[in-house]
Design a protein around this motif. Structure first.
Motif, PDB file in Angstrom:
ATOM      1  N   ASN A   1      28.152 -11.041  15.396  1.00  0.00           N
ATOM      2  CA  ASN A   1      28.103 -12.205  14.496  1.00  0.00           C
ATOM      3  C   ASN A   1      28.468 -13.498  15.210  1.00  0.00           C
ATOM      4  O   ASN A   1      27.760 -14.499  15.116  1.00  0.00           O
ATOM      5  CB  ASN A   1      29.031 -11.992  13.301  1.00  0.00           C
ATOM      6  N   TRP A   2      29.591 -13.500  15.906  1.00  0.00           N
ATOM      7  CA  TRP A   2      30.040 -14.723  16.557  1.00  0.00           C
ATOM      8  C   TRP A   2      29.170 -15.075  17.753  1.00  0.00           C
ATOM      9  O   TRP A   2      28.957 -16.255  18.041  1.00  0.00           O
ATOM     10  CB  TRP A   2      31.516 -14.625  16.932  1.00  0.00           C
ATOM     11  N   GLY A   3      28.666 -14.071  18.445  1.00  0.00           N
ATOM     12  CA  GLY A   3      27.775 -14.332  19.571  1.00  0.00           C
ATOM     13  C   GLY A   3      26.497 -15.020  19.131  1.00  0.00           C
ATOM     14  O   GLY A   3      26.033 -15.970  19.762  1.00  0.00           O
ATOM     15  N   LYS A   4      25.910 -14.553  18.016  1.00  0.00           N
ATOM     16  CA  LYS A   4      24.697 -15.186  17.477  1.00  0.00           C
ATOM     17  C   LYS A   4      24.989 -16.621  17.050  1.00  0.00           C
ATOM     18  O   LYS A   4      24.207 -17.528  17.323  1.00  0.00           O
ATOM     19  CB  LYS A   4      24.161 -14.391  16.285  1.00  0.00           C
ATOM     20  N   LEU A   5      26.109 -16.800  16.366  1.00  0.00           N
ATOM     21  CA  LEU A   5      26.488 -18.136  15.913  1.00  0.00           C
ATOM     22  C   LEU A   5      26.695 -19.069  17.111  1.00  0.00           C
ATOM     23  O   LEU A   5      26.222 -20.209  17.109  1.00  0.00           O
ATOM     24  CB  LEU A   5      27.755 -18.076  15.069  1.00  0.00           C
ATOM     25  N   ALA A   6      27.384 -18.579  18.117  1.00  0.00           N
ATOM     26  CA  ALA A   6      27.646 -19.400  19.309  1.00  0.00           C
ATOM     27  C   ALA A   6      26.342 -19.791  19.977  1.00  0.00           C
ATOM     28  O   ALA A   6      26.142 -20.954  20.344  1.00  0.00           O
ATOM     29  CB  ALA A   6      28.549 -18.649  20.281  1.00  0.00           C
ATOM     30  N   HIS A   7      25.440 -18.841  20.130  1.00  0.00           N
ATOM     31  CA  HIS A   7      24.160 -19.136  20.784  1.00  0.00           C
ATOM     32  C   HIS A   7      23.374 -20.197  20.013  1.00  0.00           C
ATOM     33  O   HIS A   7      22.877 -21.164  20.596  1.00  0.00           O
ATOM     34  CB  HIS A   7      23.329 -17.859  20.920  1.00  0.00           C
ATOM     35  N   LYS A   8      23.309 -20.019  18.708  1.00  0.00           N
ATOM     36  CA  LYS A   8      22.578 -20.979  17.867  1.00  0.00           C
ATOM     37  C   LYS A   8      23.196 -22.372  17.964  1.00  0.00           C
ATOM     38  O   LYS A   8      22.492 -23.375  18.133  1.00  0.00           O
ATOM     39  CB  LYS A   8      22.587 -20.493  16.414  1.00  0.00           C
ATOM     40  N   ASN A   9      24.515 -22.461  17.871  1.00  0.00           N
ATOM     41  CA  ASN A   9      25.187 -23.754  17.945  1.00  0.00           C
ATOM     42  C   ASN A   9      25.096 -24.376  19.335  1.00  0.00           C
ATOM     43  O   ASN A   9      25.027 -25.599  19.467  1.00  0.00           O
ATOM     44  CB  ASN A   9      26.644 -23.627  17.511  1.00  0.00           C
ATOM     45  N   LYS A  10      25.118 -23.546  20.362  1.00  0.00           N
ATOM     46  CA  LYS A  10      24.993 -24.062  21.723  1.00  0.00           C
ATOM     47  C   LYS A  10      23.628 -24.719  21.909  1.00  0.00           C
ATOM     48  O   LYS A  10      23.530 -25.811  22.465  1.00  0.00           O
ATOM     49  CB  LYS A  10      25.163 -22.931  22.745  1.00  0.00           C
ATOM     50  N   MET A  11      22.596 -24.059  21.418  1.00  0.00           N
ATOM     51  CA  MET A  11      21.243 -24.618  21.535  1.00  0.00           C
ATOM     52  C   MET A  11      21.139 -25.936  20.760  1.00  0.00           C
ATOM     53  O   MET A  11      20.585 -26.909  21.264  1.00  0.00           O
ATOM     54  CB  MET A  11      20.196 -23.613  21.021  1.00  0.00           C
ATOM     55  N   THR A  12      21.689 -25.960  19.555  1.00  0.00           N
ATOM     56  CA  THR A  12      21.659 -27.181  18.746  1.00  0.00           C
ATOM     57  C   THR A  12      22.456 -28.286  19.430  1.00  0.00           C
ATOM     58  O   THR A  12      21.993 -29.430  19.511  1.00  0.00           O
ATOM     59  CB  THR A  12      22.235 -26.906  17.343  1.00  0.00           C
TER      60      THR A  12
ATOM     61  N   GLU B   1      31.487 -35.927  19.863  1.00  0.00           N
ATOM     62  CA  GLU B   1      31.535 -34.817  18.908  1.00  0.00           C
ATOM     63  C   GLU B   1      30.724 -33.632  19.426  1.00  0.00           C
ATOM     64  O   GLU B   1      31.149 -32.472  19.305  1.00  0.00           O
ATOM     65  CB  GLU B   1      30.995 -35.275  17.545  1.00  0.00           C
ATOM     66  N   THR B   2      29.599 -33.904  20.026  1.00  0.00           N
ATOM     67  CA  THR B   2      28.764 -32.847  20.610  1.00  0.00           C
ATOM     68  C   THR B   2      29.496 -32.173  21.767  1.00  0.00           C
ATOM     69  O   THR B   2      29.460 -30.950  21.908  1.00  0.00           O
ATOM     70  CB  THR B   2      27.412 -33.436  21.082  1.00  0.00           C
ATOM     71  N   ARG B   3      30.180 -32.960  22.588  1.00  0.00           N
ATOM     72  CA  ARG B   3      30.952 -32.400  23.698  1.00  0.00           C
ATOM     73  C   ARG B   3      32.040 -31.471  23.165  1.00  0.00           C
ATOM     74  O   ARG B   3      32.241 -30.363  23.670  1.00  0.00           O
ATOM     75  CB  ARG B   3      31.581 -33.520  24.539  1.00  0.00           C
ATOM     76  N   LEU B   4      32.721 -31.904  22.098  1.00  0.00           N
ATOM     77  CA  LEU B   4      33.754 -31.076  21.486  1.00  0.00           C
ATOM     78  C   LEU B   4      33.162 -29.785  20.906  1.00  0.00           C
ATOM     79  O   LEU B   4      33.756 -28.707  21.053  1.00  0.00           O
ATOM     80  CB  LEU B   4      34.495 -31.861  20.394  1.00  0.00           C
ATOM     81  N   LEU B   5      31.998 -29.896  20.272  1.00  0.00           N
ATOM     82  CA  LEU B   5      31.319 -28.720  19.730  1.00  0.00           C
ATOM     83  C   LEU B   5      30.974 -27.742  20.849  1.00  0.00           C
ATOM     84  O   LEU B   5      31.232 -26.545  20.748  1.00  0.00           O
ATOM     85  CB  LEU B   5      30.051 -29.118  18.970  1.00  0.00           C
ATOM     86  N   LEU B   6      30.419 -28.248  21.941  1.00  0.00           N
ATOM     87  CA  LEU B   6      30.046 -27.376  23.053  1.00  0.00           C
ATOM     88  C   LEU B   6      31.274 -26.745  23.717  1.00  0.00           C
ATOM     89  O   LEU B   6      31.223 -25.586  24.145  1.00  0.00           O
ATOM     90  CB  LEU B   6      29.178 -28.134  24.068  1.00  0.00           C
ATOM     91  N   ASN B   7      32.377 -27.483  23.778  1.00  0.00           N
ATOM     92  CA  ASN B   7      33.624 -26.901  24.296  1.00  0.00           C
ATOM     93  C   ASN B   7      34.084 -25.752  23.403  1.00  0.00           C
ATOM     94  O   ASN B   7      34.530 -24.708  23.896  1.00  0.00           O
ATOM     95  CB  ASN B   7      34.732 -27.955  24.391  1.00  0.00           C
ATOM     96  N   TYR B   8      34.005 -25.974  22.099  1.00  0.00           N
ATOM     97  CA  TYR B   8      34.380 -24.926  21.149  1.00  0.00           C
ATOM     98  C   TYR B   8      33.479 -23.696  21.314  1.00  0.00           C
ATOM     99  O   TYR B   8      33.958 -22.563  21.345  1.00  0.00           O
ATOM    100  CB  TYR B   8      34.309 -25.464  19.712  1.00  0.00           C
ATOM    101  N   ILE B   9      32.184 -23.922  21.452  1.00  0.00           N
ATOM    102  CA  ILE B   9      31.238 -22.817  21.611  1.00  0.00           C
ATOM    103  C   ILE B   9      31.527 -22.072  22.910  1.00  0.00           C
ATOM    104  O   ILE B   9      31.471 -20.837  22.952  1.00  0.00           O
ATOM    105  CB  ILE B   9      29.778 -23.325  21.570  1.00  0.00           C
TER     106      ILE B   9
END
Length: 179
Positions: A106-117, A149-157
């Motif tokens: 679940n988290w791997g799929k979510l991370a991949h999707k958010n990383k691409m976005t 904000e995008t940098r923070l999102l990618l750090n979180y991912i």
């Protein structure tokens, strides 16, 4: 074994299966998947779609859908048994491994999707900044805020990816032992 004892044992097994359904639901997965997971788990050996349909009261078509979902979630697998022609499905008998499979999937799929976005948004914002069009000061400030904000999102991912790896590698058990 007396009929009364068999009934009591079946009732307790049903309570375990209900726990599987409830627990899996906390991970955002349907209780139906949890019930089937529990049925196979409590059976202690692989089961066919027919056996699962009969045990659960679901149609074979619906059972096929549920089992496919379970395979996609890495909590069930098709197994081969010599001399047996029907597809058999089995589940992990270790609660910890089941949790890791569900969590990681679940988290791997979510991370991949958010990383691409996140990368797409980062690229689009950078293109706007570097375009030859004149930007207002307000627009430039907003774009820089969104880039941050995008940098923070990618750090979180990235952290989430490492967390999934931490679970999948079983390193977690060095820090939080099973017993």
């Amino acid at each position: 074994m007396e009929e009364n004892e068999e009934f009591k044992i079946k009732k307790i097994e049903d309570q375990f299966i209900d726990r599987f359904a409830e627990n899996i639901n906390t991970y955002g997965i349907s209780p139906t998947v949890g019930r089937v997971l529990g049925l196979i788990y409590m059976n202690r050996k692989p089961m066919t779609l027919n056996e699962l349909s009969e045990a659960s009261g679901m149609s074979k078509t619906r059972m096929s859908q549920v089992v496919r979902k379970m395979v996609n979630l890495n909590i069930a697998e098709k197994v081969f048994e010599k001399g047996f022609r029907k597809d058999l499905y089995n589940v992990e008998q270790d609660y910890y491994q089941t949790f890791i499979a569900v969590f990681s999937t679940n988290w791997g799929k979510l991370a991949h999707k958010n990383k691409m976005t996140g990368k797409k948004l980062q690229k689009e914002l950078s293109e706007i900044l570097s375009s030859e069009d004149e930007l207002t000061e307000e627009a430039e400030v907003k774009i820089n805020e969104l880039l941050e904000e995008t940098r923070l999102l990618l750090n979180y991912i990235n952290w989430l990816d490492r967390l999934v790896d931490f679970f999948e590698s079983e390193e977690i058990f060095k820090h939080v032992p099973k017993t």
